[in-house]
Design an enzyme around this catalytic site. Structure first.
Site, PDB file in Angstrom:
ATOM      1  N   SER A  75     -10.870  -0.070   2.424  1.00 29.62           N
ATOM      2  CA  SER A  75     -10.212  -0.291   3.587  1.00 29.62           C
ATOM      3  C   SER A  75      -9.912   1.177   4.197  1.00 29.62           C
ATOM      4  O   SER A  75      -9.208   1.905   3.157  1.00 29.62           O
ATOM      5  CB  SER A  75      -9.072  -1.099   3.741  1.00 29.62           C
ATOM      6  N   GLU A  83      -5.388   4.750   5.449  1.00 28.23           N
ATOM      7  CA  GLU A  83      -5.029   4.541   3.698  1.00 28.23           C
ATOM      8  C   GLU A  83      -5.663   5.813   2.959  1.00 28.23           C
ATOM      9  O   GLU A  83      -4.713   6.195   2.087  1.00 28.23           O
ATOM     10  CB  GLU A  83      -5.655   3.289   3.655  1.00 28.23           C
ATOM     11  N   ARG A 107       0.651  -1.128   0.272  1.00 31.52           N
ATOM     12  CA  ARG A 107       0.029  -0.070   0.064  1.00 31.52           C
ATOM     13  C   ARG A 107       0.882   1.295  -0.003  1.00 31.52           C
ATOM     14  O   ARG A 107       0.399   2.303   0.648  1.00 31.52           O
ATOM     15  CB  ARG A 107      -0.890   0.065   1.179  1.00 31.52           C
TER      16      ARG A 107
HETATM   17  N1  EPU Z   1     -11.873  -9.624   9.976  1.00 34.07           N
HETATM   18  C1  EPU Z   1     -12.690  -9.559  11.082  1.00 34.07           C
HETATM   19  N2  EPU Z   1     -13.509  -8.515  11.098  1.00 34.07           N
HETATM   20  C2  EPU Z   1     -13.738  -7.596  10.296  1.00 34.07           C
HETATM   21  C3  EPU Z   1     -12.923  -7.701   9.313  1.00 34.07           C
HETATM   22  C4  EPU Z   1     -12.070  -8.633   8.700  1.00 34.07           C
HETATM   23  O1  EPU Z   1     -12.247 -10.387  11.826  1.00 34.07           O
HETATM   24  O2  EPU Z   1     -14.678  -6.779  10.555  1.00 34.07           O
HETATM   25  C5  EPU Z   1     -10.800 -10.692   9.731  1.00 34.07           C
HETATM   26  C6  EPU Z   1     -11.308 -11.640   8.518  1.00 34.07           C
HETATM   27  O3  EPU Z   1     -12.186 -12.424   8.959  1.00 34.07           O
HETATM   28  C7  EPU Z   1      -9.918 -12.066   7.799  1.00 34.07           C
HETATM   29  C8  EPU Z   1      -9.057 -10.913   7.871  1.00 34.07           C
HETATM   30  O4  EPU Z   1      -9.575 -10.030   9.195  1.00 34.07           O
HETATM   31  O5  EPU Z   1      -9.699 -13.187   8.466  1.00 34.07           O
HETATM   32  C9  EPU Z   1      -8.967 -10.075   6.732  1.00 34.07           C
HETATM   33  O6  EPU Z   1     -10.121  -9.757   6.097  1.00 34.07           O
HETATM   34  P1  EPU Z   1     -10.367  -9.408   4.604  1.00 34.07           P
HETATM   35  O7  EPU Z   1      -9.917 -10.934   3.846  1.00 34.07           O
HETATM   36  O8  EPU Z   1     -11.649  -9.043   4.284  1.00 34.07           O
HETATM   37  O9  EPU Z   1      -9.110  -8.415   4.098  1.00 34.07           O
HETATM   38  P2  EPU Z   1      -8.663  -7.279   4.772  1.00 34.07           P
HETATM   39  O10 EPU Z   1      -7.217  -7.626   5.196  1.00 34.07           O
HETATM   40  O11 EPU Z   1      -9.382  -6.587   5.589  1.00 34.07           O
HETATM   41  C10 EPU Z   1      -7.330  -6.647   2.339  1.00 34.07           C
HETATM   42  C11 EPU Z   1      -7.328  -5.356   1.713  1.00 34.07           C
HETATM   43  C12 EPU Z   1      -8.592  -5.246   0.927  1.00 34.07           C
HETATM   44  C13 EPU Z   1      -8.704  -6.198   0.073  1.00 34.07           C
HETATM   45  C14 EPU Z   1      -8.598  -7.625   0.974  1.00 34.07           C
HETATM   46  C15 EPU Z   1      -8.552  -8.841  -0.104  1.00 34.07           C
HETATM   47  C16 EPU Z   1      -5.952  -3.772   3.078  1.00 34.07           C
HETATM   48  C17 EPU Z   1      -5.780  -2.595   3.801  1.00 34.07           C
HETATM   49  N3  EPU Z   1      -7.001  -4.176   2.283  1.00 34.07           N
HETATM   50  O12 EPU Z   1      -8.294  -6.159   3.385  1.00 34.07           O
HETATM   51  O13 EPU Z   1      -8.313  -3.702  -0.230  1.00 34.07           O
HETATM   52  O14 EPU Z   1      -9.858  -6.077  -0.876  1.00 34.07           O
HETATM   53  O15 EPU Z   1      -7.472  -7.742   1.628  1.00 34.07           O
HETATM   54  O16 EPU Z   1      -7.384  -9.048  -0.751  1.00 34.07           O
HETATM   55  O17 EPU Z   1      -4.944  -4.352   2.937  1.00 34.07           O
HETATM   56  C18 EPU Z   1      -9.262  -1.452  -0.139  1.00 34.07           C
HETATM   57  O18 EPU Z   1      -7.864  -1.309  -0.332  1.00 34.07           O
HETATM   58  O19 EPU Z   1     -10.030  -0.718  -0.169  1.00 34.07           O
HETATM   59  C19 EPU Z   1      -9.481  -3.097   0.020  1.00 34.07           C
HETATM   60  C20 EPU Z   1     -10.599  -3.515   0.280  1.00 34.07           C
END
Ligand code: EPU
Length: 327
Positions: A231, A323, A164
């Site tokens: 995010s 972000e 990022r």
């Molecule tokens: N989780 C929770 N509670 C929540 C949200 C998430 O426990 O309320 C846990 C999920 O269960 C999972 C972990 O957190 O185990 C990761 O969640 P998720 O797979 O939704 O991905 P993320 O890390 O929250 C990142 C990117 C996203 C991207 C996804 C998929 C960042 C800051 N964000 O999100 O990017 O779509 O991975 O690759 O790295 C964006 O940039 O706007 C964005 C949505």
């Protein structure tokens, strides 16, 4: 080019925050960005560039000249044994570009399907999703260097990509004009991410794209229905000793001894899912996303964000980094 005073930006940010710039103009060519830079200098105002407005947090009154980047054009430059080279202008819609390529059987970007925003904004935060980051598919870009008043070509190393991150987060010297992508051949699906591994048989790029879009629909709020900028915080990358103190947090080892933790989980553990400050809030289903419940202002979002940062810091000793770029 028409330079509009008091330009309303409310419809130009996916958060839907009410915002107005001192001046603004729609940019469709290099000449116009050069002219707008000169105008901003005359007015003694900074020049800010907005693409799709999907990764910005806009103040109510922006004392800047805002360029709305709307340059169009995309083409397949060539193909050899190892790669397809594709070039798109900064104002092209990113999700459209991905769908256009996949529609012609050109894979490589399908994991990055459906990310709102423009092509020119993609390198700024090195967009990443579902196991792929832009840097892995990036060849070079053309930018207008505002300091030297010349065009420059920057390759992957020059862009300083990280999670990022890129040099464009640290300096506003460059206005990105077009981006060239390098899509590896032969194409191979990337389906390690949870939710994609269920794709059966030998999926093609179209099948991966459809599954990614489905996952996004299941997990992420549509900004057309409820304003948001995706995010709101980075997933923090911490030392192994810090991660060890939080054994239940979802984690992604980085290969350098450090560990990326899921910020959404940390926020949820602080009991902040669905929390509100004024008309801004933490999304009900995904705690990493701040939303506009209708009529939220910059200060509502800033208060909500501060509350999240303070809670996560107090409970886990981790500083979350915002972000979206504040303009
Ligand atoms: N989780 C929770 N509670 C929540 C949200 C998430 O426990 O309320 C846990 C999920 O269960 C999972 C972990 O957190 O185990 C990761 O969640 P998720 O797979 O939704 O991905 P993320 O890390 O929250 C990142 C990117 C996203 C991207 C996804 C998929 C960042 C800051 N964000 O999100 O990017 O779509 O991975 O690759 O790295 C964006 O940039 O706007 C964005 C949505």
């Amino acid at each position: 080019m028409r330079i509009v005073p008091e330009l309303d930006l409310t419809a130009h940010n996916t958060f839907g925050l009410k915002s107005r710039a001192a001046y603004g103009a729609r940019i469709t060519s290099l000449d116009q960005i050069v002219a707008l830079r000169a105008f901003a200098a005359e007015q003694r105002l900074p020049l800010a560039v907005i693409g799709g407005g999907s990764n910005v947090l806009l103040r109510e009154e922006i004392d800047s000249v805002v360029a709305l980047m709307t340059t169009k054009g995309r083409s397949i430059l060539g193909l050899d044994k190892d790669r397809v080279l594709v070039r798109a202008m900064a104002g092209e819609d990113w999700p459209d570009l991905v769908a256009w390529l996949v529609g012609q059987g050109i894979g490589g970007l399908e994991n990055l399907s459906g990310i709102p925003g423009t092509v020119g904004a993609a390198p700024v935060q090195n967009i990443s999703a579902y196991g792929v980051e832009l840097a892995e598919r990036f060849h070079s870009l053309t930018a207008y260097d505002r300091v030297e008043d010349v065009l420059v070509t920057l390759d992957r190393d020059a862009c300083g990509f990280g999670y990022r991150h890129s040099i464009f987060k640290a300096t506003d010297r460059y206005v990105i004009l077009d981006v060239t992508l390098s899509l590896p051949r032969p194409w191979k699906p990337v389906i390690g991410y949870k939710g994609l591994e269920t794709l059966s048989g030998r999926p093609d790029a179209d099948a991966v794209m459809k599954r990614v879009l489905e996952l996004r629909r299941e997990k992420l709020p549509d900004w057309r229905l409820i304003g948001n900028a995706g995010s709101f915080f980075h997933n923090p990358v911490v030392a192994a000793s810090v991660a060890a103190r939080i054994p239940d947090a979802p984690r992604y080892p980085q290969g350098d001894g450090r560990i990326k933790l899921a910020a959404g989980w940390l926020i949820e553990m602080c009991g902040l899912k669905a929390a509100r400050e004024g008309s801004a809030g933490v999304h009900d289903d995904h705690a990493l996303i701040l939303v506009n419940h209708g009529g939220a202002t910059f200060s509502d979002v800033a208060r909500m964000a501060a509350r999240v940062r303070e809670a996560v810091n107090a409970r886990f000793g981790i500083e979350l980094v915002q972000e979206p770029r504040t303009i």
